[in-house]
Design a protein around this motif. Structure first.
Motif: not given
Length: 819
Positions: A403-422
């Protein structure tokens, strides 16, 4: 011996602890000796407090997985660590396999994360009234572990009762913001702040003396330069002195560009003689790994190089490494130096890719780690789709099991940053859209908005990478199972998901197991296709046995399947599997799985007539519910069903006149737990109660409850299991009222509608049907208890379970097989 600066800080910490402060924040420049100070406190002064449990947990850079700071805390598996104080622990031995999701086909998210539950229970079990947790290098703690500490502090009275909690947080002043997702200002505001500055010139002389460099003659000016260059970091000072003075370099300068640390590193390696090059290669490979590492990981990176373990051990002897769970660099400064050497050789990309491959082969469930290292090894985004795919799977597993939302948000940010690079690439946009769809579906699923989740998944494009598409198809089935959808749709989704299995088996082991497990549960619990269920589970078990070899994921999954052995094995065999699972989950303090296994094991014992043992295990189930109020234990009605039946059969005897009393007692107990809501436990409890009313001779109530069962609870249900039991209840009603023609019709229909669930008990059911036919032909007229025994004697079963199944009154136990 402590310096004045250290003594002052130490006294402030002790005073704060004595005053009852809950938070002590110790901070200062990196390497200024904060950890040395706190270790001294733990090893000496605090060790004298017998009524205080001490925990030391140190953060490691770039931890990838949720709760890694806690689960990988040093010394967990090495009791002979340098800390030997009374009541001192080095973290919480939390199983890294909590809530893998393998058992989560139909699960709801708990109110509090299971890992937090585990830590709370660990603390509550302590006999001490005071708890001190040292959170060292807090800036490097993973987000979930930080949030755990925040939760523990904010709700300490609710979670820990009367126990007193004190948390010492140690941070570096020059560290970046501790967390983008957690506001720790409230944590610091309530406690004492202690600033720990760099050592003075006089203290540095004392430090050099204590480190064994008393023969050196260093001017005051050079002492100032050493503090400037090293930042006062004790490890850096030691490294600097050995490298600079003992290698006789040129005049000391405060210009750090002239401070050739790489030459000093080479000097330090000279002590290894002929092994220097081999050891340097091993340590360079090790430098890419976050936290601690095992020899086998380095061997894999170096193409199975020999003597790796010996070289790592020798590095520990010379303080380059130290032993924790396995091995770890003695400080990040040395690790960074070896990583610089690795980058000079241009092997960091190769090793990162190789380690991602290692994780795929040895730890396939570690999607976050695989994505991280693959991303490091892919600076040009040539494998960006695979990185996004792995981060997406990491997000799904995290949101499913925590139920740790902070960890999910962290992964979500990583996905967004990686996607925005291309984002100029169409395939990257599509992959990112697939992630957003899955994210939305998972969120709706855990909000129990199943129809909306189904609509989102139905709108997902059919084109995408195989791993993500397999997860989308799996979630379509999982969501459909939670909605009252026609069986044909579930069957179609099941067939489609089954086709995917072969595509995944060779290259994505965790997802293959996940899908196979979902199919096993669906075939057995929803479709009643026990032929397919048996084939799937046999293939799954063979796969697990082939790969588990010390691998926790497969061992865990194997034990979850074993506790469900009643689905595919007779009780006389299944009881051995559930006994093994019982020991496994008990040893790991996995309370939820232990609870589920206790209930399943008791069901097997009940069927085998071992009532006292069954009652003992069921009593333990109820004790767990009381002892662990923060754990959400599901379907306690199943526990009560089994315990009421076990107690009834333990007393019931066909020759005793007290039977009517025992029957009435059992009915009263069942009435407290039953309702007419359409769910499995109510259906089974109704079946058992109707049997009891029939035994009692109350045919009117039996008929009324039978009408509720068939017309409300089992409305539109086509399960052959329930059909057989309902037919049997009607048959018994006819037999007891001597309606032989109607009884003959029901008996014929029962033989034509064999319950697929009882395929494993086929001989017993056939023997029972034969005895029923014989009873009807003979128009046997006896009291109900004697008729019950008559069926048993004429069925003449050889299996121990015959005492349960080969009876006129066919009762049913309840087990956890769908979760």
């Amino acid at each position: 011996m402590l310096s004045k600066r250290q003594t002052t800080a130490l006294n402030k910490i002790k005073q704060a602890f004595d005053n009852g402060d809950s938070i002590i924040h110790l901070h200062g420049p990196a390497g200024g000796g904060k950890t040395t100070l706190i270790k001294y406190l733990l090893q000496t002064e605090m060790a004298e407090f017998e009524d205080c449990s001490l925990y030391y947990i140190e953060g490691k850079r770039d931890t990838v997985g949720s709760y890694e700071t806690i689960t990988l805390a040093e010394g967990i598996r090495r009791p002979n660590h340098e800390f030997t104080g009374f009541n001192l622990s080095l973290g919480f031995k939390i199983s890294s396999l909590f809530n893998l999701g393998v058992a989560g086909v139909f699960q709801k998210k708990p109110a509090l994360d299971p890992k937090v539950n585990f830590v709370v229970e660990e603390l509550k079990r302590k006999s001490t009234s005071q708890i001190l947790i040292v959170a060292d290098s807090f800036q490097y703690w993973d987000v979930a572990s930080k949030n755990f500490l925040l939760t523990l502090n904010n709700y300490r009275e609710k979670l820990l009762g009367q126990k007193r909690l004190c948390v010492v947080i140690i941070t570096d002043d020059d560290a970046k913001q501790i967390s983008d997702y957690i506001d720790l200002s409230t944590l610091y505001a309530r406690g004492l702040e202690i600033v720990f500055p760099l050592p003075s010139r006089l203290e540095l002389r004392s430090i050099l003396y204590l480190l064994g460099y008393s023969e050196l003659r260093i001017s005051d000016d050079d002492l100032d330069k050493i503090i400037s260059i090293t930042g006062g970091n004790l490890d850096f000072i030691k490294f600097f002195i050995e490298g600079y003075y003992y290698s006789k370099q040129s005049k000391l300068s405060t210009d750090t560009s002239l401070f050739d640390v790489m030459k000093m590193l080479e000097h330090r390696l000279e002590v290894f003689g002929d092994k220097k090059d081999d050891l340097s290669e091993v340590l360079q490979a090790s430098s890419i790994l976050n936290g601690d590492f095992k020899a086998e990981q380095i061997e894999y990176l170096l193409n199975h190089k020999k003597n790796v373990e010996d070289l790592l051990q020798e590095s520990c002897e010379h303080a380059i490494l130290k032993e924790s769970n396995h091995y770890i660099f003695s400080n990040t400064f040395i690790q960074e130096l070896f990583y610089k050497k690795l980058k000079k050789s241009k092997k960091e990309i190769k090793f990162s890719i190789e380690y991602a491959n290692y994780l795929k082969e040895r730890e396939p469930e570690n999607y976050a780690g695989r994505a991280y290292y693959l991303s490091v090894g892919d600076p040009n985004n040539e494998r960006i789709l695979e990185v996004l795919e792995l981060f997406t799977m990491a997000y799904c597993r995290n949101i499913e099991s925590s139920i740790e939302d902070a960890e999910s948000k962290k992964i979500e940010v990583l996905i967004k940053e990686k996607a925005q690079s291309s984002l100029d690439r169409h395939d990257v946009k599509r992959q990112y859209t697939l992630f957003l769809n899955l994210k939305n579906a998972y969120e709706l699923y855990f909000q129990e908005r199943y129809r909306e989740a189904s609509q989102v998944l139905d709108q997902v494009p059919l084109l995408g990478t195989s791993l993500i598409m397999s997860e989308i198809e799996r979630m379509k089935l999982v969501v459909a199972l939670m909605v009252n959808i026609h069986t044909d749709k579930i069957r179609r989704l099941t067939e489609r998901l089954h086709e995917i299995l072969n595509e995944l088996k060779s290259h994505e082991k965790e997802q293959w197991c996940k899908i196979a497990f979902t199919l096993f549960s669906t075939y057995s619990n929803k479709l009643g296709d026990f032929d397919q269920s048996e084939r799937i589970v046999n293939e799954l078990l063979a796969y697990i046995n082939n790969y588990k070899g010390g691998h926790g994921y497969y061992e865990y999954l194997g034990n979850v399947i074993a506790r469900k052995a009643c689905v595919f094995k007779q009780a006389s065999l299944a009881v051995f599997n559930t006994a093994d699972s019982l020991e496994y989950f008990s040893n790991r303090s996995d309370y939820l799985q232990y609870y589920l296994t206790l209930c399943n094991h008791s069901g097997n014992l009940l069927v085998l007539g071992k009532y006292d043992e069954a009652i003992n295990h069921l009593t333990k189930c109820l004790e767990l519910v009381t002892e662990h109020p923060l754990v959400q234990f599901p379907s306690q009605e199943k526990v009560y069903n089994n315990i009421i039946l076990s107690k009834f059969f333990n007393k019931y005897n066909i020759k005793e006149y007290e039977n009517q009393l025992y029957i009435s007692e059992a009915i009263q107990e069942f009435e407290k737990k039953v309702s007419d809501v359409s769910r499995e436990s109510n259906a089974i409890i109704h079946i058992n109660m109707i049997n009891l009313y029939l035994m009692k001779g109350d045919y009117q109530t039996s008929q009324e409850m039978l009408d509720v069962l068939t017309n409300k609870i089992l409305k539109d249900t086509e399960d052959s299991f329930y059909q057989y039991y309902v037919l049997n209840l009607n048959l018994v009603l006819c037999v007891l009222q001597h309606s032989w023609e109607e009884a003959e019709k029901y008996c014929s229909r029962m033989k034509d509608n064999f319950p697929s669930f009882h395929k494993k008990n086929k001989l017993l059911i056939q023997q029972r049907n034969f005895a029923l036919q014989k009873l009807i032909e003979h128009k046997a007229s006896h009291p109900s208890n004697q008729l019950d025994e008559w069926i048993y004697q004429n069925a003449n079963p050889l299996d121990e379970a015959g005492g349960f199944y080969c009876r006129l009154f066919l009762f049913s136990d309840l087990q956890f097989t769908s979760i």
